[in-house]
Design an enzyme around this catalytic site. Structure first.
Site, PDB file in Angstrom:
ATOM      1  N   LYS A  22      12.788  61.122  67.356  1.00 55.50           N
ATOM      2  CA  LYS A  22      13.544  61.222  68.627  1.00 55.50           C
ATOM      3  C   LYS A  22      13.633  59.830  69.257  1.00 55.50           C
ATOM      4  O   LYS A  22      14.718  59.371  69.620  1.00 55.50           O
ATOM      5  CB  LYS A  22      12.827  62.169  69.582  1.00 55.50           C
ATOM      6  CG  LYS A  22      13.296  62.094  71.028  1.00 55.50           C
ATOM      7  CD  LYS A  22      12.621  63.113  71.925  1.00 55.50           C
ATOM      8  CE  LYS A  22      11.288  62.666  72.449  1.00 55.50           C
ATOM      9  NZ  LYS A  22      11.317  61.743  73.599  1.00 55.50           N
ATOM     10  N   ASN A  23      12.497  59.162  69.378  1.00 56.14           N
ATOM     11  CA  ASN A  23      12.461  57.904  70.130  1.00 56.14           C
ATOM     12  C   ASN A  23      13.086  56.726  69.394  1.00 56.14           C
ATOM     13  O   ASN A  23      13.309  55.676  70.003  1.00 56.14           O
ATOM     14  CB  ASN A  23      11.027  57.581  70.553  1.00 56.14           C
ATOM     15  CG  ASN A  23      10.533  58.562  71.605  1.00 56.14           C
ATOM     16  OD1 ASN A  23      11.309  59.355  72.142  1.00 56.14           O
ATOM     17  ND2 ASN A  23       9.242  58.529  71.887  1.00 56.14           N
ATOM     18  N   PRO A 124       8.995  53.356  86.317  1.00 57.75           N
ATOM     19  CA  PRO A 124       9.832  52.295  86.897  1.00 57.75           C
ATOM     20  C   PRO A 124      10.800  51.700  85.872  1.00 57.75           C
ATOM     21  O   PRO A 124      10.567  51.794  84.656  1.00 57.75           O
ATOM     22  CB  PRO A 124       8.817  51.254  87.351  1.00 57.75           C
ATOM     23  CG  PRO A 124       7.598  51.513  86.533  1.00 57.75           C
ATOM     24  CD  PRO A 124       7.573  52.987  86.287  1.00 57.75           C
ATOM     25  N   LEU A 127      11.641  46.252  85.022  1.00 62.96           N
ATOM     26  CA  LEU A 127      11.732  45.266  83.933  1.00 62.96           C
ATOM     27  C   LEU A 127      13.133  45.289  83.307  1.00 62.96           C
ATOM     28  O   LEU A 127      13.673  44.246  82.929  1.00 62.96           O
ATOM     29  CB  LEU A 127      10.677  45.551  82.870  1.00 62.96           C
ATOM     30  CG  LEU A 127       9.218  45.403  83.330  1.00 62.96           C
ATOM     31  CD1 LEU A 127       8.268  45.888  82.239  1.00 62.96           C
ATOM     32  CD2 LEU A 127       8.908  43.956  83.702  1.00 62.96           C
TER      33      LEU A 127
HETATM   34  C1  EPZ Z   1       8.891  55.051  75.650  1.00 65.92           C
HETATM   35  O1  EPZ Z   1       9.039  55.274  77.041  1.00 65.92           O
HETATM   36  C2  EPZ Z   1       8.869  56.423  75.008  1.00 65.92           C
HETATM   37  N1  EPZ Z   1      10.131  57.108  75.277  1.00 65.92           N
HETATM   38  C3  EPZ Z   1       7.711  57.244  75.564  1.00 65.92           C
HETATM   39  O2  EPZ Z   1       7.670  58.472  74.853  1.00 65.92           O
HETATM   40  C4  EPZ Z   1       6.409  56.487  75.308  1.00 65.92           C
HETATM   41  O3  EPZ Z   1       5.351  57.203  75.912  1.00 65.92           O
HETATM   42  C5  EPZ Z   1       6.501  55.087  75.909  1.00 65.92           C
HETATM   43  O4  EPZ Z   1       7.643  54.390  75.366  1.00 65.92           O
HETATM   44  C6  EPZ Z   1       5.271  54.245  75.617  1.00 65.92           C
HETATM   45  O5  EPZ Z   1       5.095  54.122  74.235  1.00 65.92           O
HETATM   46  C7  EPZ Z   1      11.200  56.855  74.477  1.00 65.92           C
HETATM   47  O6  EPZ Z   1      11.121  56.054  73.555  1.00 65.92           O
HETATM   48  C8  EPZ Z   1      12.456  57.611  74.787  1.00 65.92           C
HETATM   49  P1  EPZ Z   1       7.593  51.863  78.465  1.00 65.92           P
HETATM   50  P2  EPZ Z   1       9.363  54.022  78.008  1.00 65.92           P
HETATM   51  O7  EPZ Z   1       8.731  51.269  79.220  1.00 65.92           O
HETATM   52  O8  EPZ Z   1      10.253  53.059  77.321  1.00 65.92           O
HETATM   53  C9  EPZ Z   1       5.701  50.270  82.467  1.00 65.92           C
HETATM   54  C10 EPZ Z   1       7.680  60.799  74.589  1.00 65.92           C
HETATM   55  O9  EPZ Z   1       6.744  61.561  74.807  1.00 65.92           O
HETATM   56  N2  EPZ Z   1       7.066  49.857  82.860  1.00 65.92           N
HETATM   57  O10 EPZ Z   1       7.160  51.232  77.170  1.00 65.92           O
HETATM   58  O11 EPZ Z   1       9.810  54.558  79.324  1.00 65.92           O
HETATM   59  C11 EPZ Z   1       5.530  51.773  82.448  1.00 65.92           C
HETATM   60  O12 EPZ Z   1       5.221  52.246  83.738  1.00 65.92           O
HETATM   61  C12 EPZ Z   1       7.976  59.682  75.564  1.00 65.92           C
HETATM   62  O13 EPZ Z   1       8.408  60.808  73.566  1.00 65.92           O
HETATM   63  C13 EPZ Z   1       7.243  49.118  84.019  1.00 65.92           C
HETATM   64  O14 EPZ Z   1       6.303  48.815  84.733  1.00 65.92           O
HETATM   65  O15 EPZ Z   1       7.917  53.387  78.174  1.00 65.92           O
HETATM   66  C14 EPZ Z   1       4.393  51.952  81.475  1.00 65.92           C
HETATM   67  O16 EPZ Z   1       3.161  51.781  82.157  1.00 65.92           O
HETATM   68  C15 EPZ Z   1       7.168  59.841  76.838  1.00 65.92           C
HETATM   69  N3  EPZ Z   1       8.504  48.747  84.368  1.00 65.92           N
HETATM   70  C16 EPZ Z   1       4.558  50.791  80.486  1.00 65.92           C
HETATM   71  O17 EPZ Z   1       5.471  49.881  81.102  1.00 65.92           O
HETATM   72  C17 EPZ Z   1       9.594  49.043  83.595  1.00 65.92           C
HETATM   73  O18 EPZ Z   1      10.722  48.633  83.943  1.00 65.92           O
HETATM   74  C18 EPZ Z   1       5.161  51.206  79.169  1.00 65.92           C
HETATM   75  O19 EPZ Z   1       6.337  51.963  79.437  1.00 65.92           O
HETATM   76  C19 EPZ Z   1       9.383  49.801  82.415  1.00 65.92           C
HETATM   77  C20 EPZ Z   1       8.109  50.185  82.062  1.00 65.92           C
END
Ligand code: EPZ
Length: 422
Positions: A22-23, A124, A127
């Site tokens: 999916k991801n 959020p 980024l």
């Molecule tokens: C992706 O979400 C996945 N989703 C998530 O899977 C997964 O849990 C996550 O990566 C971490 O591996 C998809 O790929 C569709 P991040 P994403 O941006 O991209 C912080 C599932 O169950 N952050 O890597 O949203 C954030 O708060 C889903 O399939 C900011 O601070 O995750 C987190 O602490 C759930 N500012 C960290 O980065 C931003 O602008 C990592 O989040 C973006 C993120």
């Protein structure tokens, strides 16, 4: 709303085919909008998130055809005439926010609803927005929408260092940068296989991205991305989920097919600490449960560390371990909505900030429990597999977002799961 009724105590024995990721599929679908003609995406899973994203892409005027038998998506962006991703769709599936980078890269213009939060707190996108500004985009907010524009219709490119490393922001910036009128450098970029697969597929269609799988991505903008085929990878989180299920259900012997074990990162080494039977083939992984599950503590980290998407499943298994363990999530400190539900089943598990302390070995007894998000839901199903009597898992629409035909796959290897339409 559908629910599951699960009769516990059945061993899992047989073969389970892993679906496409999916991801990893979602970024490829957004990337198709960058092409000069039709793009085919292979190994696409039949999931509600995919169907939702098809609608989002269709809103742009692009043609989307999903051959559900062949698991292939055909996306033709040549008739695109609308650069908007509406709130009523984006709120259902936050990865729709990838449309910002895709529309900026394809048309230099995007109006995309801000995604909502989720069951475990704010998600959020600062980024994403700061990164796009660094690539030269003009970003404004209007009524809950992000308005992104490229000066003169095409981004100049630029450099951005993200902190923390973000999968979604890396994907969005790659989509925005591949057709920029210059070079872009993304530092502290995510190294997940989902990102590497996106970059590899875009390079096949004419992009010039180097450093995929390392913390520094360099993207030399090109004038066009060709038509062609993009290949999706197996779902590493589904793989890890079923590995854990086979390890925690007594008497199990399960062979997973269509796998790509190398995408599991350090998870495999952690899994080996369980001392279960583990045979890894080219595209198969065989797991045989052992008499005892030892307590193995984990802490999540960005790839190739232990995935946050497998922490709920691991904690659930640790309720069956012979001893005390801890599960800590450094990525999402609040991702523990499954804990009170496991307690309802009789688990001895308590949360302290971003850690849960699990005291095994709990004898779980069937009860009604509530799904709250995708990975929490599958953990409750796994708990139901080992709980005595019957477990009812409510609101399994969360599951249908990210696990293809879950009950069919588990029942085919001996589980007793009945879907009840609510
Ligand atoms: C992706 O979400 C996945 N989703 C998530 O899977 C997964 O849990 C996550 O990566 C971490 O591996 C998809 O790929 C569709 P991040 P994403 O941006 O991209 C912080 C599932 O169950 N952050 O890597 O949203 C954030 O708060 C889903 O399939 C900011 O601070 O995750 C987190 O602490 C759930 N500012 C960290 O980065 C931003 O602008 C990592 O989040 C973006 C993120």
């Amino acid at each position: 709303m559908d629910n599951f009724l699960i009769e516990g105590g059945k061993s899992l024995r047989g073969t389970m085919a892993i679906s496409g990721s999916k991801n990893a599929a979602l970024p490829l679908m957004a990337a198709a909008l960058l092409a000069d003609g039709p793009v085919t995406i292979t190994n696409v899973p039949l999931l509600n998130d995919i169907f939702t994203f098809n609608k989002v892409i269709g809103e742009t005027g692009s043609q989307v055809l999903f051959d559900q038998y062949k698991r292939e998506l055909a996306i033709d962006p040549t008739q695109m005439n609308n650069h908007v991703a509406p709130y009523d769709l984006v709120r259902k599936m936050r990865a729709s926010f990838y449309m910002t980078g895709a529309l900026l890269g394809a048309a230099g213009d995007a109006r995309v609803s801000l995604p909502g939060g989720c069951a475990w707190g704010p998600r959020p996108v600062n980024l994403h927005l700061e990164g796009m500004r660094a690539l030269g985009a003009k970003i404004e907010m209007d009524g809950g929408y992000v308005i992104a524009k490229a000066p003169n219709g095409r981004l100049p490119g630029g450099a951005f260092t993200m902190n923390p490393s973000s999968v979604g922001a890396t994907v969005n910036l790659v989509l925005a940068a591949v057709r920029a009128n210059g070079k872009s450098v993304i530092r502290n970029a995510a190294m997940e296989p989902d990102v590497v697969n996106l970059c590899d597929n875009l390079n096949t269609l004419g992009a010039r991205i180097s450093g995929a799988g390392t913390p520094v991505l360099t993207i030399d903008g090109v004038d066009s991305i060709k038509s062609g085929t993009m290949n999706n990878i197996p779902d590493r989180i589904e793989t890890g989920t079923f590995m854990i299920a086979a390890a925690m259900v007594p008497g199990s012997d399960v062979t997973l097919t269509n796998t790509l074990e190398s995408d599991l990162g350090s998870f495999t080494d952690t899994f080996r600490k369980l001392h279960v039977g583990l045979d890894i083939g080219d595209s198969t992984i065989r797991i045989r449960s052992a008499d005892r599950v030892p307590p193995v503590s984990i802490e999540t980290a960005i790839y190739p560390g232990f995935p946050t998407d497998l922490q709920a499943q691991w904690a659930t298994m640790m309720t069956q371990a012979h001893g005390k363990s801890t599960v800590t999530d450094h990525i999402y400190p609040d991702r523990f909505s499954y804990v009170p539900e496991l307690v309802r089943l009789g688990a001895d598990i308590e949360r302290r900030e971003n850690t849960v302390i699990v005291r095994g070995r709990s004898e779980l007894r069937g009860a009604s429990v509530m799904s709250t998000d995708l990975r929490a839901s599958v953990s409750l199903v796994m708990a139901g597999l080992v709980a005595r009597d019957e477990t009812e898992v409510l609101r399994i629409y969360h599951l249908d977002r990210g696990y293809e035909k879950l009950e069919d796959k588990l029942n085919a290897v001996g589980a007793a799961i009945h879907r009840v339409s609510g």
